[in-house]
Scaffold this motif. Structure first.
Motif, short mmCIF file in Angstrom:
data_model
loop_
_atom_site.label_atom_id
_atom_site.label_comp_id
_atom_site.label_asym_id
_atom_site.label_seq_id
_atom_site.Cartn_x
_atom_site.Cartn_y
_atom_site.Cartn_z
N GLN A 236 -2.14 -39.66 29.48
CA GLN A 236 -3.08 -39.51 28.17
C GLN A 236 -3.56 -40.88 27.97
N GLN A 237 -4.52 -40.79 27.37
CA GLN A 237 -5.35 -42.12 26.88
C GLN A 237 -6.23 -42.13 25.77
N ARG A 238 -6.29 -43.17 25.01
CA ARG A 238 -7.02 -43.18 23.69
C ARG A 238 -7.66 -44.35 23.89
N PHE B 215 -5.42 -47.47 25.00
CA PHE B 215 -4.02 -47.11 24.92
C PHE B 215 -3.83 -46.10 25.85
N ASN B 216 -2.64 -46.48 26.61
CA ASN B 216 -1.78 -45.41 27.33
C ASN B 216 -0.75 -44.86 26.49
N TYR B 217 -0.61 -43.41 26.79
CA TYR B 217 0.31 -42.93 25.94
C TYR B 217 1.79 -42.93 27.01
N ASP B 218 2.94 -43.32 26.40
CA ASP B 218 4.17 -43.20 26.95
C ASP B 218 5.11 -42.24 26.56
N ASN C 16 7.45 -41.87 23.36
CA ASN C 16 6.26 -41.31 22.50
C ASN C 16 5.45 -42.31 21.56
N GLN C 17 5.15 -43.37 22.42
CA GLN C 17 4.30 -44.23 21.86
C GLN C 17 3.09 -44.54 22.41
N TRP C 18 2.02 -45.17 21.84
CA TRP C 18 0.63 -45.47 22.65
C TRP C 18 0.86 -46.92 22.62
#
Length: 820
Positions: A428-430, A474-477, A481-483
């Motif tokens: 997931q990315q933002r 941003f990449n989701y870890d 549970n963090q961006w």
């Protein structure tokens, strides 16, 4: 952004150094775009007594549209200035007297001051037999130097956008995103009332047609205009109402697929003041699908991309303006516009990799859900001063524009097949984008007539623009549970541009030949600052832009004109940003900070001929572009990634002929049609790519307007565009048919409309591209078949104004003739 003090000091110096009569406070008002004057004295035919406070209105002879108006003073005298060239009808009305019409008033270069003397008004039958009144203006008016699209007569525009209205206009093509091109070039300058404002930064698909009175298409502008834009200028004329008292219009439209829009336009004019305001609401929903198929020529493999998208755009526009006549000789004006937009979108792309046997080897799904909040603000302050000498004028304007956008995209990417084997890999990315653009423009123009046939004009303009584009990735870890910020993709780009210009034009007429020669000089400073990479690129250059117009008038309805202009297209900030955008890992893009501006030499030879119920307009054109900017795609066979950037071609040419005709076979049927054929030649031999492409192409458009019975109009519009070349392929054909109906109700105070766009659902945007090691086809289809039903109600204070004038006449009072 650099300081704005320099242009303000220059305007102050220009004013202080002007001749004494320029600083005088008692000069008559006149508009820069007009040349003539009509004056006279209204009298009672029997007693010869002057008729004070009579209503004087000047109408065009062809369609009886309003040009200007005034009120006679207590001695019956009136004067209409700021009158353009053409043939007009004068309408005189006063309480207790029948309306009188005076036809055959003609303003020309050689006869621009019409003195009618004493005009007797006598009781009895109205002299309607002197003139035939036509109640409607044509949808498209064709002139030698421009085409004018009248929005009120374009049923296809009712409830739609400006882009909808332009679909069936000669020379114009509109793509699925509302981007407009003129004669094959998408680089067009958008002006609003002749100026760069906040609306100029929007696509025409985002501007409601309800805001616009008419649209001017100027393919070869003079040196007075900003030379930006390779193919010319589209000038949007906002609605203005010069009627006295309070009046306006209210409109609501409901369309299929939950498309809605409404507008309210109000105006109040009294004494020295004129106020206008408006509100527009628009909800647009246009789902779409797309498909591309790429062939890897070196590996013998393929990739198919299947996409769907849904986008809902809700916008609100507020605008307010005011004009104040300090006295009959000095006028100030101010206006403000604010637009806010709320966009919600979903985009899905399924990537299917295939081997040489068309077996599926990789399957990847990418879904993007995004939100965007944006707004534009525009403030305009103007001042106009004129002189006793007819046509002499000085104006000054300051325009401030700001546009801001806050966008967030949440991306989910899932790989389910790789190398022919099932996998389940998701990430997931933002992406967040914070964009802000600010521009301030100061300009001053001076017009000085030398004699009845010649004049000189000059002006100054400075433009300061600052664009700040801040993109965070941003990449989701999932473990924390963090961006987390991805510094390899996050970037901030700041672009600063200054353009300072001086221009002058000289025009004259010798017998039946008129000419205008002009020269514009511009100094440009640009700075591209890629702050993430700490890369700064400065560029400055000086440019000259000559223009020439020569017109031969064989008769009043038979004219030929030759025109030449030089123009420029400066690379935009998004095409200069060198940072590589990896948000779509299979299709990456980057700008080129070393891009040069492209320069265009444009030539046109036009001919126009009028008959009683027919007109014919033909134009032969040639456009030569040096350092033409084009997208350029490359393909990496090993990774399967397509990269897009921008480059300067060595040259490009476009030439052809355009034929436009109007024909009214009956009073109830009006037809206009156009055919344009031209050749596009693109060449980079000796450049960076050794590419070239050329192709003949053509397009045609037809509009049929019929009044089948009383107050019911039917409009059918059809257009076709043949395939057209670009440097790496060609755009495929596009065609569509639109239908509209309009019925006046409530004694013409109300109008019901029904329109259906693209009734056969054929409008698509498809193209083919090729390059080293690849071939690719693209198919794009958006929902274009939409039906709208709408209602418009006109708020008109004609009766109350007539009563107010009657009471004023009985009381023997007046208001200095400002309220007309």
């Amino acid at each position: 952004m650099r300081t704005y003090v320099l242009p303000l000091l220059f305007l102050t110096f220009l004013y202080l150094s002007a001749p004494p009569d320029l600083q005088a406070q008692d000069q008559p008002t006149q508009n820069t775009s007009t040349r003539g004057k009509v004056s006279g004295t209204v009298q009672d035919a029997d007693s010869k007594a002057p008729l004070g406070f009579a209503n004087i209105v000047l109408l065009t002879a062809r369609d009886s549209s309003l040009v200007t108006g005034a009120t006679s003073d207590i001695e019956g005298k009136f004067e209409l200035d700021r009158v353009p060239q053409g043939q007009f009808i004068l309408r005189i009305s006063s309480v207790g007297y029948p309306t009188r019409f005076i036809p055959n008033i003609r303003i020309t270069d050689t006869d621009s001051n019409i003195r009618l003397g004493a005009i007797p008004v006598k009781g009895g039958a109205t002299q309607l037999k002197e003139v035939q009144i036509v109640t409607e203006r044509p949808m498209v008016e064709f002139q030698l130097d421009k085409k004018v699209v009248n929005m009120e007569q374009n049923i296809a525009a009712q409830g739609g956008s400006v882009a909808d209205a332009m679909q069936n206009v000669p020379s114009v093509d509109v793509d699925l995103d509302g981007n407009v091109s003129l004669r094959g070039s998408s680089n067009v300058t958008i002006l609003v009332d002749g100026k760069r404002t906040a609306l100029s930064n929007l696509t025409l698909d985002q501007i409601p047609a309800s805001m616009i009175e008419s649209v001017e298409l100027i393919t070869n502008p003079s040196s007075k205009y900003d030379p930006e834009g390779t193919s010319g200028v589209i000038n949007l004329i906002l609605k203005k109402n010069m009627k006295p008292g309070f009046n306006g219009t209210a409109t609501v439209n409901v369309g299929t697929y939950e498309n809605y829009n409404s507008s309210l336009n109000l105006n109040y004019r009294h004494y020295k003041w004129n106020f206008n305001g408006g509100y527009d609401f628009r909800r647009s929903y246009r789902p779409g699908v797309r498909r591309s198929f790429l062939t890897n020529l070196e590996e013998g493999t393929f990739r198919e991309d299947l996409g769907t998208n849904r986008r809902t755009d809700i916008s609100h526009s507020f605008r307010f303006g005011a004009d104040y006549s300090i006295n009959p000789k000095n006028t100030i004006s101010a206006s403000a516009l604010y637009r806010t937009g709320d966009e919600r979108g979903f985009n899905s792309i399924l990537n299917r990799n295939l081997d040489g046997e068309m077996n599926l080897t990789r399957l990847n799904l990418r879904e993007t859900r995004g939100t965007e909040d944006d707004g534009v603000m525009d403030y305009n302050l103007g001042y106009r001063r004129t002189f006793d000498q007819k046509g002499r004028e000085w104006t000054a304007d300051v325009i401030y524009t700001e546009r801001f956008s806050d966008e967030v995209d949440n991306i989910m990417q899932r790989l389910t097949l790789e190398n022919g084997q099932p996998v389940d890999r998701m990430n997931q990315q933002r992406v967040s984008s914070d964009d802000n653009t600010r521009r301030i423009v100061t300009q001053s123009d001076y017009v000085h007539p030398i004699n009845e046939n010649s004049r000189f004009e000059a002006g100054y303009r400075s433009s300061f623009q600052l664009l700040d584009n801040d993109n965070k990735f941003f990449n989701y870890d999932p473990e924390t549970n963090q961006w987390l910020v991805n510094d390899n993709v996050t970037n901030r780009f700041v672009y600063d541009e200054q353009v300072h210009a001086l221009y002058s034009n000289y025009s004259n007429k010798i017998k039946d030949i008129s000419f205008q020669a002009g020269l514009r000089a511009e100094q440009t400073f640009t700075k591209s600052d890629q702050r993430t990479q700490n890369r700064v690129f400065d560029n400055q250059y000086f440019s000259l832009f000559p223009s020439l117009f020569v017109t031969k008038e064989f008769s009043r309805d038979n004219t030929v004109q030759f025109s030449y202009s030089r123009r420029i297209n400066r690379p935009r900030a998004w095409s200069l940003n060198p940072f590589i955008d990896y948000s779509d890992t299979l299709n990456i893009r980057s700008g080129n900070p070393e891009l040069l501006p492209e320069f265009i030499n444009s030539y046109e030879l036009g001919y126009i001929k009028y008959w009683d119920n027919t007109s014919f307009n033909t134009t032969v054109f040639y456009r030569r572009t040096n350092d033409q900017i084009q997208r350029f795609r490359t393909f990496d066979p090993a990774s399967g990634v397509t990269s897009t950037t921008f480059l300067n071609l060595a040259s490009g040419s476009s030439y052809g002929v355009e034929l436009v005709g109007t024909y009214n076979p009956f009073k109830w049927w009006k037809i206009n049609a156009s055919v344009s054929g031209f050749r596009v030649e693109l060449n980079d031999a000796g450049g960076d790519t050794e590419l070239s492409n050329d192709q003949w192409t053509w397009n045609s458009k037809l509009n049929s307007n019929m009044t089948v019975w009383k107050d019911l109009a039917i409009q059918v519009s059809a257009n076709y565009r043949a395939p057209m070349a670009d440097i790496q392929g060609q755009m495929q054909e596009m065609y569509a048919v639109d239908l509209g109906l309009k019925k006046d109700v409530l004694n013409k105070k109300g109008t019901i409309t029904l329109r259906i766009s693209d009734i056969f659902d054929t409008r698509e945007f498809n193209f083919e591209s090729f390059g080293p090691g690849f071939e690719q086809t693209h198919n794009n289809k958006r929902q274009t078949r939409i039906a709208f039903i709408g209602f418009t109600y006109r708020l008109n204070s004609e009766d109350s104004n007539r009563e107010r004038r009657r009471q004023r006449d009985e009381q023997g009072g007046g208001d200095d003739g400002f309220d007309y």
